[in-house]
Design an enzyme around this catalytic site. Sequence first.
Site, short mmCIF file in Angstrom:
data_model
loop_
_atom_site.label_atom_id
_atom_site.label_comp_id
_atom_site.label_asym_id
_atom_site.label_seq_id
_atom_site.Cartn_x
_atom_site.Cartn_y
_atom_site.Cartn_z
N GLY A 17 0.78 -1.24 0.00
CA GLY A 17 0.00 0.00 0.00
C GLY A 17 0.80 1.28 0.00
O GLY A 17 1.71 1.48 -0.82
N ASN A 91 4.94 4.54 8.99
CA ASN A 91 3.76 4.28 8.16
C ASN A 91 2.99 3.02 8.56
O ASN A 91 1.78 2.96 8.41
CB ASN A 91 4.23 4.18 6.69
CG ASN A 91 3.20 3.50 5.82
OD1 ASN A 91 2.23 4.11 5.39
ND2 ASN A 91 3.39 2.21 5.56
N TYR A 156 -9.35 2.83 16.23
CA TYR A 156 -8.45 3.34 15.18
C TYR A 156 -8.38 4.87 15.24
O TYR A 156 -7.30 5.45 15.18
CB TYR A 156 -8.99 2.86 13.83
CG TYR A 156 -8.16 3.25 12.62
CD1 TYR A 156 -6.87 2.78 12.46
CD2 TYR A 156 -8.68 4.10 11.63
CE1 TYR A 156 -6.12 3.13 11.34
CE2 TYR A 156 -7.95 4.45 10.52
CZ TYR A 156 -6.66 3.96 10.36
OH TYR A 156 -5.92 4.31 9.26
N ILE A 191 -7.50 5.81 1.00
CA ILE A 191 -6.50 5.61 -0.05
C ILE A 191 -6.71 4.22 -0.63
O ILE A 191 -6.90 3.25 0.13
CB ILE A 191 -5.04 5.64 0.50
CG1 ILE A 191 -4.84 6.74 1.54
CG2 ILE A 191 -4.04 5.77 -0.63
CD1 ILE A 191 -3.60 6.54 2.40
N LYS A 192 -6.63 4.11 -1.96
CA LYS A 192 -6.78 2.79 -2.59
C LYS A 192 -5.56 1.93 -2.29
O LYS A 192 -4.53 2.01 -2.99
CB LYS A 192 -6.91 2.97 -4.11
CG LYS A 192 -8.32 2.97 -4.60
CD LYS A 192 -8.34 2.74 -6.10
CE LYS A 192 -9.76 2.65 -6.58
NZ LYS A 192 -9.80 2.36 -8.02
N THR A 193 -5.64 1.14 -1.23
CA THR A 193 -4.56 0.22 -0.84
C THR A 193 -5.22 -1.09 -0.41
O THR A 193 -6.44 -1.13 -0.22
CB THR A 193 -3.76 0.77 0.36
OG1 THR A 193 -4.62 0.75 1.51
CG2 THR A 193 -3.22 2.17 0.14
N PRO A 194 -4.42 -2.13 -0.17
CA PRO A 194 -5.01 -3.38 0.32
C PRO A 194 -5.81 -3.19 1.61
O PRO A 194 -6.81 -3.87 1.83
CB PRO A 194 -3.78 -4.27 0.54
CG PRO A 194 -2.81 -3.78 -0.50
CD PRO A 194 -3.01 -2.30 -0.55
N LEU A 195 -5.40 -2.23 2.46
CA LEU A 195 -6.16 -1.98 3.70
C LEU A 195 -7.58 -1.56 3.36
O LEU A 195 -8.56 -2.06 3.94
CB LEU A 195 -5.46 -0.88 4.51
CG LEU A 195 -6.08 -0.43 5.84
CD1 LEU A 195 -4.97 0.00 6.82
CD2 LEU A 195 -7.05 0.71 5.68
N1 LIG Z 1 -5.75 3.03 3.19
C1 LIG Z 1 -6.38 4.03 3.73
O1 LIG Z 1 -7.53 4.35 3.38
C2 LIG Z 1 -5.70 4.86 4.81
C3 LIG Z 1 -6.23 6.13 5.13
C4 LIG Z 1 -5.60 6.90 6.11
C5 LIG Z 1 -4.45 6.44 6.73
N2 LIG Z 1 -3.96 5.21 6.40
C6 LIG Z 1 -2.75 4.77 7.10
O2 LIG Z 1 -1.73 4.54 6.14
C7 LIG Z 1 -0.79 3.58 6.67
C8 LIG Z 1 -0.53 2.50 5.63
O3 LIG Z 1 -1.74 1.80 5.40
P1 LIG Z 1 -2.07 1.05 4.03
O4 LIG Z 1 -3.41 1.53 3.60
O5 LIG Z 1 -0.93 1.14 3.11
O6 LIG Z 1 -2.26 -0.44 4.62
P2 LIG Z 1 -1.68 -1.86 4.10
O7 LIG Z 1 -2.39 -2.86 4.94
O8 LIG Z 1 -1.73 -1.94 2.62
O9 LIG Z 1 -0.14 -1.80 4.54
C9 LIG Z 1 0.25 -1.80 5.89
C10 LIG Z 1 1.61 -2.47 6.01
O10 LIG Z 1 1.98 -2.44 7.40
C11 LIG Z 1 2.51 -3.72 7.74
N3 LIG Z 1 2.33 -3.96 9.17
C12 LIG Z 1 1.18 -4.24 9.84
N4 LIG Z 1 1.44 -4.45 11.14
C13 LIG Z 1 2.79 -4.34 11.30
C14 LIG Z 1 3.68 -4.47 12.40
N5 LIG Z 1 3.25 -4.77 13.64
N6 LIG Z 1 5.00 -4.24 12.19
C15 LIG Z 1 5.46 -3.92 10.95
N7 LIG Z 1 4.68 -3.82 9.87
C16 LIG Z 1 3.35 -4.02 10.04
C17 LIG Z 1 1.74 -4.73 6.89
O11 LIG Z 1 2.45 -5.96 6.76
C18 LIG Z 1 1.61 -3.94 5.59
O12 LIG Z 1 2.70 -4.20 4.72
C19 LIG Z 1 -1.39 3.07 7.98
O13 LIG Z 1 -0.80 3.76 9.07
C20 LIG Z 1 -2.86 3.45 7.84
O14 LIG Z 1 -3.50 3.59 9.09
C21 LIG Z 1 -4.53 4.41 5.45
#
Ligand SMILES: NC(=O)c1ccc[n+]([C@@H]2O[C@H](COP(=O)([O-])OP(=O)(O)OC[C@H]3O[C@@H](n4cnc5c(N)ncnc54)[C@H](O)[C@@H]3O)[C@@H](O)[C@H]2O)c1
Length: 263
Positions: A17, A91, A156, A191-195
């Site tokens: 992501g 991140n 969260y 954000i368009k990510t796996p989450l």
């Molecule tokens: N996707 C969204 O809509 C969105 C919106 C706002 C904020 N965020 C924030 O952006 C950041 C990245 O999220 P994303 O959407 O890319 O998610 P994602 O799930 O695609 O990626 C998260 C990554 O963090 C790693 N991870 C999880 N727990 C971990 C740990 N204990 N130690 C080390 N690595 C760990 C996972 O293996 C993964 O590779 C996060 O902090 C999330 O809260 C995401």
Amino acid sequence: MGRLDGKIALVTGGGSGLGKSAAIHMAEEGASIIVSDINLETATETVETINKARQGAAIPVKHNVTNEDDWNNVLALCQNHFSELNILLNNAGISIGGDIESTEFETWKKLQEVDVDSIFWGCKLAIPILRKAKNSSIINISSTVGILGNPLTLGYGTAKAAVRSMTKSIALHCARHKYNIRCNSIHPTFIKTPLLKRFADAVGGDEEKAYDTLRSLIPLGDILEPRDVTYGIIYLASDESKMMTGSELVIDGGLTCGYMPPI
Ligand SMILES: NC(=O)c1ccc[n+]([C@@H]2O[C@H](COP(=O)([O-])OP(=O)(O)OC[C@H]3O[C@@H](n4cnc5c(N)ncnc54)[C@H](O)[C@@H]3O)[C@@H](O)[C@H]2O)c1
């Protein structure tokens, strides 16, 4: 000239992501990257992508961000392999939905551990190293739910609000001691990510329909691509933002700026 030429960056959660996209974008701008993730396989994939374009620009490392010993090992690796560290991108994170009545205490604790304690450890342990480098920058990924209330993101949202506050405290601590380390938070909306895909799957299965529902909440009418956020990361990581500290960079298509009348 890249905007991050000569900088060394540690990106946590760099296997997927936003973290993956940020690591690749920072490398394109000239930085060398330690890509850390709890999942070594995905961190290695990110590194392979980066090194295809610039051999030796990145190394992967297995890193659980909730674990103090892991942090010490990863920071030692940064120093041994690249000799210094200028940029820490906190991140890695997880998202679990739930309101005050449905959220179990274990879930609450898990969210605080992965999303807040991790940043405490990262900043606390990296500051002595970042201080030794020139013009260092810590970037903490929060969220719009760290600013706005939402009944369905109790744990969260609380975690992301803590990240916002912690960032300001660390920024002023570093300024007060003239460490030459800036510390800022970023607050993206969806954000368009796996989450987000996992979230869309959980609420009904039809991914595009779920995204359309989310788009309808955003005044500018769309959700974010990872690059919409990584441009902000590059700015905060680079010396272009040398007078930015303790700030919250909101990237949300207008979501938090107010109420959109339906007429
Ligand atoms: N996707 C969204 O809509 C969105 C919106 C706002 C904020 N965020 C924030 O952006 C950041 C990245 O999220 P994303 O959407 O890319 O998610 P994602 O799930 O695609 O990626 C998260 C990554 O963090 C790693 N991870 C999880 N727990 C971990 C740990 N204990 N130690 C080390 N690595 C760990 C996972 O293996 C993964 O590779 C996060 O902090 C999330 O809260 C995401």
